[in-house]
Design a protein around this motif. Structure first.
Motif, mmCIF file in Angstrom:
data_model
loop_
_atom_site.group_PDB
_atom_site.id
_atom_site.type_symbol
_atom_site.label_atom_id
_atom_site.label_comp_id
_atom_site.label_asym_id
_atom_site.label_seq_id
_atom_site.Cartn_x
_atom_site.Cartn_y
_atom_site.Cartn_z
ATOM 1 N N GLU A 37 36.663 -29.953 45.454
ATOM 2 C CA GLU A 37 36.788 -30.002 46.796
ATOM 3 C C GLU A 37 37.915 -30.865 47.156
ATOM 4 O OE1 GLU A 37 35.541 -29.438 50.029
ATOM 5 O OE2 GLU A 37 37.414 -30.725 50.670
ATOM 6 N N SER A 47 31.189 -28.229 57.847
ATOM 7 C CA SER A 47 29.816 -28.793 57.635
ATOM 8 C C SER A 47 29.652 -30.034 58.456
ATOM 9 C CB SER A 47 29.554 -28.770 56.107
ATOM 10 O OG SER A 47 29.633 -27.302 55.568
ATOM 11 N N VAL A 53 22.172 -28.417 64.765
ATOM 12 C CA VAL A 53 21.370 -27.682 65.261
ATOM 13 C C VAL A 53 20.286 -26.972 63.866
ATOM 14 C CG1 VAL A 53 20.131 -25.904 66.775
ATOM 15 C CG2 VAL A 53 21.932 -27.346 67.443
ATOM 16 N N VAL A 378 30.168 -16.866 56.209
ATOM 17 C CA VAL A 378 29.008 -17.704 56.295
ATOM 18 C C VAL A 378 29.062 -18.449 57.563
ATOM 19 C CG1 VAL A 378 27.935 -17.608 53.859
ATOM 20 C CG2 VAL A 378 29.799 -19.288 54.563
ATOM 21 N N THR A 384 21.988 -24.334 58.619
ATOM 22 C CA THR A 384 20.598 -24.304 58.717
ATOM 23 C C THR A 384 20.043 -23.463 57.433
ATOM 24 O OG1 THR A 384 20.522 -23.864 61.020
ATOM 25 C CG2 THR A 384 18.488 -23.410 60.063
HETATM 26 C C1 LIG Z 1 31.789 -25.794 66.108
HETATM 27 C C2 LIG Z 1 30.828 -25.392 64.849
HETATM 28 C C3 LIG Z 1 29.287 -25.488 65.333
HETATM 29 C C4 LIG Z 1 28.359 -25.128 64.484
HETATM 30 N N1 LIG Z 1 27.060 -25.421 64.645
HETATM 31 C C5 LIG Z 1 26.221 -25.080 63.933
HETATM 32 C C6 LIG Z 1 24.765 -25.389 63.776
HETATM 33 O O1 LIG Z 1 24.488 -26.230 64.718
HETATM 34 N N2 LIG Z 1 23.948 -25.071 63.276
HETATM 35 C C7 LIG Z 1 24.191 -24.180 62.046
HETATM 36 O O2 LIG Z 1 23.280 -24.173 61.239
HETATM 37 N N3 LIG Z 1 25.498 -23.982 61.815
HETATM 38 C C8 LIG Z 1 26.372 -24.379 62.619
HETATM 39 N N4 LIG Z 1 27.671 -23.986 62.405
HETATM 40 C C9 LIG Z 1 28.201 -23.308 61.247
HETATM 41 C C10 LIG Z 1 28.170 -24.091 59.971
HETATM 42 O O3 LIG Z 1 28.817 -25.288 60.154
HETATM 43 C C11 LIG Z 1 28.882 -23.289 58.893
HETATM 44 O O4 LIG Z 1 28.552 -22.063 58.833
HETATM 45 C C12 LIG Z 1 28.893 -24.148 57.487
HETATM 46 O O5 LIG Z 1 29.231 -25.235 57.679
HETATM 47 C C13 LIG Z 1 29.945 -23.396 56.612
HETATM 48 O O6 LIG Z 1 30.006 -24.124 55.256
HETATM 49 P P1 LIG Z 1 30.911 -23.909 54.351
HETATM 50 O O7 LIG Z 1 30.536 -24.612 53.191
HETATM 51 O O8 LIG Z 1 31.036 -22.305 54.161
HETATM 52 O O9 LIG Z 1 32.425 -24.143 54.824
HETATM 53 P P2 LIG Z 1 33.031 -25.681 54.860
HETATM 54 O O10 LIG Z 1 32.065 -26.572 55.570
HETATM 55 O O11 LIG Z 1 34.320 -25.551 55.853
HETATM 56 O O12 LIG Z 1 33.403 -25.963 53.430
HETATM 57 C C14 LIG Z 1 34.633 -25.464 52.682
HETATM 58 C C15 LIG Z 1 35.341 -26.465 52.145
HETATM 59 O O13 LIG Z 1 36.147 -25.895 50.939
HETATM 60 C C16 LIG Z 1 36.990 -26.739 50.846
HETATM 61 N N5 LIG Z 1 38.318 -26.045 50.291
HETATM 62 C C17 LIG Z 1 38.938 -25.079 50.969
HETATM 63 N N6 LIG Z 1 39.976 -24.759 50.241
HETATM 64 C C18 LIG Z 1 40.134 -25.143 49.234
HETATM 65 C C19 LIG Z 1 40.769 -25.338 47.895
HETATM 66 N N7 LIG Z 1 41.770 -24.610 47.733
HETATM 67 N N8 LIG Z 1 40.433 -26.333 46.866
HETATM 68 C C20 LIG Z 1 39.421 -27.140 46.824
HETATM 69 N N9 LIG Z 1 38.455 -27.059 48.236
HETATM 70 C C21 LIG Z 1 39.093 -25.972 49.198
HETATM 71 C C22 LIG Z 1 37.214 -27.189 52.415
HETATM 72 O O14 LIG Z 1 38.003 -28.635 52.238
HETATM 73 C C23 LIG Z 1 35.928 -27.679 52.877
HETATM 74 O O15 LIG Z 1 35.369 -28.772 52.526
HETATM 75 C C24 LIG Z 1 28.742 -24.442 63.319
HETATM 76 C C25 LIG Z 1 30.027 -24.490 62.947
HETATM 77 C C26 LIG Z 1 30.914 -24.735 63.824
HETATM 78 C C27 LIG Z 1 32.586 -24.817 63.642
#
Ligand SMILES: Cc1cc2nc3c(=O)[nH]c(=O)nc-3n(C[C@H](O)[C@H](O)[C@H](O)COP(=O)(O)OP(=O)(O)OC[C@H]3O[C@@H](n4cnc5c(N)ncnc54)[C@H](O)[C@@H]3O)c2cc1C
Length: 404
Positions: A37, A47, A53, A378, A384
């Motif tokens: 990360e 996240s 929610v 995603v 959730t």
């Molecule tokens: C405003 C908002 C409200 C939302 N509300 C909800 C909700 O209420 N309920 C729900 O279920 N979902 C909700 N979502 C959706 C949910 O939060 C996301 O779908 C989920 O968090 C995606 O997770 P992720 O791990 O794919 O992405 P992220 O949490 O963005 O994680 C990706 C990680 O990859 C890392 N990364 C990127 N590039 C590199 C690299 N080159 N080297 C190392 N690390 C790297 C980043 O630093 C980051 O930490 C919401 C999203 C948003 C933006």
């Protein structure tokens, strides 16, 4: 020789990467696993910047991966929070039709929710709606009693602890800068040295398309960042909202339409909206990255999307810069709310996967090739659904990587 060697490397310490690492560790305890990360903590982006929610799954097309994994994921998330003493509350949601035109769509949502197997859905009359949310407005109401709230940053922290207790490594402050293949091995160059691995999973969220390109994958989507801005209800007006109050969504964009969300840590949020961001991790209106903006503007899919949906986009921009318009949108749900009841709060940035024809990728999307798996779409409700998403990725990797 790489500085370190693992069997599997997962890029991204968001909820999807962490859930994937957790499920991999459970399914294949013998594999040496590392999650990398770039930030100094897990949950630094989507996240840790979301509404918190636990969605019930009512909005999603029956039979889609989103519908299936959301319904299953909500139950798994509630059980996980209870098992690990993470705050969780099943506060329920009220969906409010505010125009005659929205009433048949509200009925359509009821049917969709029933097809997805969501328990306890109920159409309410005004007095029943007011027993649940005494201050809400509207013409027709649908109660979704199974919707909950939690703290996804705390969930991520617990996932990370469990990964480490299973023998995996969670390496923060480790940015992946390039990916190559050498003698049948994948070499991941990072800001803290090189890592050799047999298998790679890309869960890089807002950068997942970039990481795919680093790995030589021809991407069919580009991530376009959309910032979601929140207002906070001032403490003395929090009593206007007991749980969650949402509008009837346009099912093509279920994330549009400002709403009220009670937070598990206390307080009530209004929002988020969805405005084009000029930086992938740009949480303020003034944040700008020439590189990120150039990628968005150079992408033909962005212009196709803009041509199709410019009206919704312009409305979101207007509400972002013009608080009275934001307040008017909220007043359709809660007529008593006024501008002085709201103070600007934080924001989150959504990784929106846009296809070349300008359409928004609707369902969760994964691509598996040559011992790598890329997570391309995603969006909500992925927090959730994170536990079954992680399990699904393990299932795809088991088949695609020929793991036994
Ligand atoms: C405003 C908002 C409200 C939302 N509300 C909800 C909700 O209420 N309920 C729900 O279920 N979902 C909700 N979502 C959706 C949910 O939060 C996301 O779908 C989920 O968090 C995606 O997770 P992720 O791990 O794919 O992405 P992220 O949490 O963005 O994680 C990706 C990680 O990859 C890392 N990364 C990127 N590039 C590199 C690299 N080159 N080297 C190392 N690390 C790297 C980043 O630093 C980051 O930490 C919401 C999203 C948003 C933006």
């Amino acid at each position: 020789m790489p500085d370190q060697n693992y069997d599997i490397v997962i890029i991204g310490g968001g909820i999807v990467g962490l859930a994937t690492a957790l499920q991999f560790g459970r399914a294949f305890p013998q594999l040496r696993l590392a999650l990398v990360e770039k930030e100094d903590r897990v949950a630094g982006h989507q996240s840790g910047h979301n509404s918190g929610v636990i969605h019930s799954g009512i909005y999603y097309k029956p039979g889609s991966l989103k519908a299936k994994l959301c319904v299953e994921g909500a139950a798994a998330m509630i059980a996980f929070c209870r098992e690990h003493a993470i705050p969780v509350e099943i506060c329920g949601k009220l969906i409010v039709a505010t125009t005659d035109e929205e009433i048949p769509r509200l009925h359509g949502l009821l049917e969709r929710g029933q097809a997805n197997g969501i328990p306890g859905l109920r159409l309410l009359d005004k007095s029943q709606a007011h027993e649940i949310e005494p201050h809400c407005g509207g013409l027709a109401w649908l109660q979704v009693p199974s919707t909950g709230i939690t703290d996804y940053a705390a969930v991520c922290q617990k996932y990370a602890e469990l990964i480490v207790s299973q023998g995996g490594a969670v390496n923060t402050k480790t940015e992946v800068t390039s990916i190559a293949r050498r003698n049948g091995e994948i070499i991941v160059e990072t800001s803290r040295g090189s890592i050799g691995t047999k298998y790679l999973i890309n869960c890089a969220g807002l950068h997942s398309d970039r990481v795919s390109r680093m790995a030589g994958e021809k991407t069919e989507v580009t991530i376009v960042p959309f910032r979601g801005e929140y207002y906070d209800l001032v403490a003395e007006r929090e009593c206007l909202v007991r749980g969650l109050i949402y509008p009837v969504p346009d099912l093509r964009f279920p994330f549009l339409g400002v709403h009220f969300t009670r937070r598990i840590s206390g307080g009530v949020d209004a929002g988020p909206n969805a405005v084009l961001a000029f930086k992938r991790e740009g949480y303020r209106r003034t944040d700008f990255s020439l590189h990120d903006t150039a990628i968005t503007l150079a992408y033909s899919g962005f212009w196709q999307m803009a041509a199709k949906y410019w009206r919704s986009g312009a409305g979101e921009f207007y509400r972002s810069f013009h608080k009275p318009a934001f307040v008017r949108a909220l007043q359709t749900l809660l007529p008593e709310i006024t501008s002085s009841d709201l103070v600007a709060d934080g924001s989150g940035v959504r990784a929106t996967a846009v296809a070349r024809d300008g359409s928004l990728v609707d369902d969760f999307q994964f691509v598996c090739s040559h011992n790598m798996l890329h997570v391309w779409n995603v969006v909500s409700p992925a927090a959730t659904a994170s536990l079954p998403i992680g399990r699904e990725i393990v299932r795809m990797a088991r088949a695609g990587f020929d793991l036994t």
